[in-house]
Design an enzyme around this catalytic site. Structure first.
Site, mmCIF file in Angstrom:
data_model
loop_
_atom_site.group_PDB
_atom_site.id
_atom_site.type_symbol
_atom_site.label_atom_id
_atom_site.label_comp_id
_atom_site.label_asym_id
_atom_site.label_seq_id
_atom_site.Cartn_x
_atom_site.Cartn_y
_atom_site.Cartn_z
ATOM 1 N N ASP A 1 -7.851 -12.375 6.975
ATOM 2 C CA ASP A 1 -8.193 -11.695 5.720
ATOM 3 C C ASP A 1 -7.778 -12.589 4.562
ATOM 4 O OD1 ASP A 1 -8.634 -10.042 3.561
ATOM 5 O OD2 ASP A 1 -7.036 -8.649 4.017
ATOM 6 N N ARG B 1 -11.407 -1.450 0.692
ATOM 7 C CA ARG B 1 -10.322 -1.967 -0.126
ATOM 8 C C ARG B 1 -9.398 -0.803 -0.475
ATOM 9 N NH1 ARG B 1 -10.931 -7.166 -2.029
ATOM 10 N NH2 ARG B 1 -8.671 -7.006 -1.785
ATOM 11 N N CYS B 2 -8.195 -1.116 -0.964
ATOM 12 C CA CYS B 2 -7.260 -0.029 -1.276
ATOM 13 C C CYS B 2 -7.759 0.809 -2.447
ATOM 14 C CB CYS B 2 -5.866 -0.580 -1.544
ATOM 15 S SG CYS B 2 -5.738 -1.598 -3.007
ATOM 16 N N LYS C 1 -14.842 -8.402 3.547
ATOM 17 C CA LYS C 1 -14.714 -7.600 2.335
ATOM 18 C C LYS C 1 -15.801 -8.075 1.376
ATOM 19 C CE LYS C 1 -9.724 -6.712 2.670
ATOM 20 N NZ LYS C 1 -8.383 -7.041 2.119
ATOM 21 N N SER D 1 -14.508 -4.169 6.216
ATOM 22 C CA SER D 1 -13.313 -3.546 5.636
ATOM 23 C C SER D 1 -13.543 -2.923 4.268
ATOM 24 C CB SER D 1 -12.194 -4.585 5.512
ATOM 25 O OG SER D 1 -11.037 -4.024 4.932
ATOM 26 N N GLU E 1 -3.916 -8.805 12.150
ATOM 27 C CA GLU E 1 -4.540 -9.354 10.949
ATOM 28 C C GLU E 1 -3.486 -10.054 10.092
ATOM 29 O OE1 GLU E 1 -6.519 -7.359 6.949
ATOM 30 O OE2 GLU E 1 -6.674 -6.302 8.873
ATOM 31 N N ASP F 1 -2.090 -4.805 10.646
ATOM 32 C CA ASP F 1 -2.345 -5.671 9.492
ATOM 33 C C ASP F 1 -0.982 -6.042 8.928
ATOM 34 O OD1 ASP F 1 -3.028 -6.997 7.207
ATOM 35 O OD2 ASP F 1 -4.003 -5.298 6.224
ATOM 36 N N ASP G 1 -4.277 4.152 1.115
ATOM 37 C CA ASP G 1 -5.453 4.348 1.963
ATOM 38 C C ASP G 1 -5.292 5.530 2.908
ATOM 39 O OD1 ASP G 1 -3.510 3.144 3.461
ATOM 40 O OD2 ASP G 1 -4.681 1.357 3.963
ATOM 41 N N HIS H 1 0.802 -1.225 0.000
ATOM 42 C CA HIS H 1 0.000 0.000 0.000
ATOM 43 C C HIS H 1 0.835 1.275 0.000
ATOM 44 C CE1 HIS H 1 -3.876 -2.061 1.703
ATOM 45 N NE2 HIS H 1 -3.494 -2.517 0.516
ATOM 46 N N LYS I 1 -12.855 -0.908 9.176
ATOM 47 C CA LYS I 1 -11.592 -0.426 8.602
ATOM 48 C C LYS I 1 -11.947 0.344 7.343
ATOM 49 C CE LYS I 1 -7.962 -2.825 7.682
ATOM 50 N NZ LYS I 1 -7.032 -3.892 7.244
#
Length: 475
Positions: free
Chosen positions: A361, A415-416, A386, A413, A336, A287, A252, A200, A437
């Site tokens: 995840d 997503r990016c 997700k 959650s 996570e 995470d 993010d 990320h 999140k």
């Protein structure tokens, strides 16, 4: 046909009389508007049109947006996307033509909605979420939605859910609560991304993100304030450490300085929390996304380092030792993906220690079969939800129910690759998942999720309940 014959054929005289009587009883100051609304409510809503288009997500990569029309209005939804698609998650359909958006265009998914899904759903009642989702699943005919595309199916599923809520004249979170069979709605604890790394961010930090959770706040509004203040204190801490220089941000919104170790990152976050004065009321989560730096059976924590010494490889047992030490030193409430997505043995071993919540995840991918296995083997004790990994609202509700029946925690959650859709905010409240999140407390596609939660809390008024210390099991 005369006017009277027309009125008689469609039984309009009685309906108009009922509307006028209702206006009289209500003593309305605008009888025309009141009667028009009353007549509109008397007509059952059906899907009349579904129109899709290609838009860009927060990374500048194409995704799917849908406008679902009923005779009551138009309801829009768009779907997010992750860095990569896992083996066990629903298939995101992309065109693969390198001459269009480097192969990432979604014209096929859009066409499937406009030509196939639309035709199948016209005339259906938007309140019947399960039937709508099943109709699309039946039309697709594949286990992982590879024919129509999970991105196509989910966009329509979410838009239909919004239309169903409007038809019932209830907030979206209440409609989702009803669909799930839950009696209560709960505002989630936000898990704000404050430090980003891994896939990320373009820095030396192998860990994907460090988050803060204001579990000691009394309301969501207060939690958002604490998160924002901590984020800005962290900016200052990093600038001081870098002689006044700031740093980049991840996809993010998390800050992305060059960090040599997980411990260094935790120290930065700890200092920022201390500066807020909230201290014990704000907890930390990590995470790890360990699959991204797992090489064989070893974990390369120097994966992104420019001058690798080759001496920072850790075994899974070493990683457990590191996690134990860090959980003892810092207020970490969940980790996570602490290991590779196929390392069930060490994930189970770490979970059994009971040091913190272990969130799956990549291990689970919101896949019911993976969740069932993890429950049976006690491999982890929390689900990262997700929705685009499973593909419909109905299936998301079912996998949350599966996790809840096992007394697991659930984290909704983002997503990016996000969009301006705030659906997951209502989802987290309606399903009372306890934690959400949605990235850092900055960047529009992230803050709109948090801002929607502010609105929901305001709308619920005295009935609003913030998960807080009970985030693990907001039953």
């Amino acid at each position: 046909m005369s006017v009277q014959e027309y009125l008689d054929k469609h039984m309009l005289s009685r309906k108009i009389e009922d509307a006028v009587n209702a206006a009289v009883r209500a003593k309305t100051s605008d009888p025309v508007l009141f009667i028009a609304n009353h007549m509109k409510k008397a007509v059952s809503s059906v899907i009349t049109k579904v129109k899709a288009r290609q838009i860009l997500d927060s990374r500048g990569i194409p995704t799917v947006e849908v406008d679902l029309h009923t005779n009551k209005g138009v309801f829009r939804a768009s779907v997010p996307s992750g860095d990569s698609s896992g083996t066990y998650e629903a298939i995101e359909l992309r065109d693969g033509d390198k001459g269009m958006y480097l192969g990432n265009s979604v014209a096929k998914a859009v066409k499937n909605i406009n030509e196939k899904i639309s035709e199948a759903l016209i005339g259906m009642d938007p309140k019947l979420q399960g039937q709508i989702d099943q109709a699309m699943i039946d039309l697709d005919k594949t286990e992982k939605k590879g024919e129509l595309g999970a991105n196509a199916i989910l966009a329509v599923s979410i838009a239909a859910c919004k239309a169903g809520a409007a038809e019932k004249e209830v907030p979206l979170c209440k409609h989702l609560s009803d669909l799930s069979g839950r009696a209560n709605m709960v505002l989630p604890v936000p898990a704000f991304t404050v430090l980003s790394g891994g896939k990320h961010a373009s820095n030396t930090f192998a860990i994907q993100e460090i988050m803060i959770l204001p579990i000691g706040a009394s309301r969501f509004e207060e939690a958002l304030q604490w998160g924002s203040e901590t984020y800005h204190h962290l900016k200052a801490v990093i600038a001081e450490k870098n002689n006044g220089m700031g740093c980049n941000a991840g996809e993010d919104g998390g800050l992305a300085p060059d960090i040599s170790s997980l411990k260094e990152g935790l120290e930065l976050v700890k200092e920022a929390i201390n500066r807020t004065g909230y201290n014990d009321k704000i907890k930390i989560a990590i995470d790890v996304a360990a699959t991204n730096f797992c090489i064989g059976t070893k974990y390369d924590l120097d994966l992104n380092a420019p001058n690798k010494c080759g001496q920072n490889f850790k075994s899974a047992d070493d990683m457990i030792g590191m996690y134990k030490e860090l959980c003892n030193e810092y207020p970490i409430v969940f980790i996570e993906d602490p290991f590779d997505k196929e390392d069930w043995e060490h994930t189970k071993m770490f979970s059994s220690l009971g040091i913190c919540q272990v969130v799956g995840d990549d291990l689970l991918m919101s896949n019911p079969k993976r969740v069932e296995r993890a429950i049976q083997e006690s491999a982890c004790n929390a689900l990262l939800l997700k929705v685009n990994q499973i593909g419909t609202v109905t299936e998301a509700i079912e996998v949350v129910r599966l996790a809840r029946d096992a007394q697991w925690a659930v984290v909704t959650s983002h997503r990016c690759g996000e969009t301006e859709d705030s659906f997951i905010s209502d989802l987290s409240v309606g399903l009372a998942t306890g934690v959400i999140k949605a990235g850092a407390p900055c960047r529009g596609e992230r803050t709109m999720k948090y801002n929607q939660l502010l609105r929901i809390e305001e709308e619920l008024g005295d009935q609003a309940v913030y998960a807080g210390e009970d985030w693990r099991l907001s039953l």
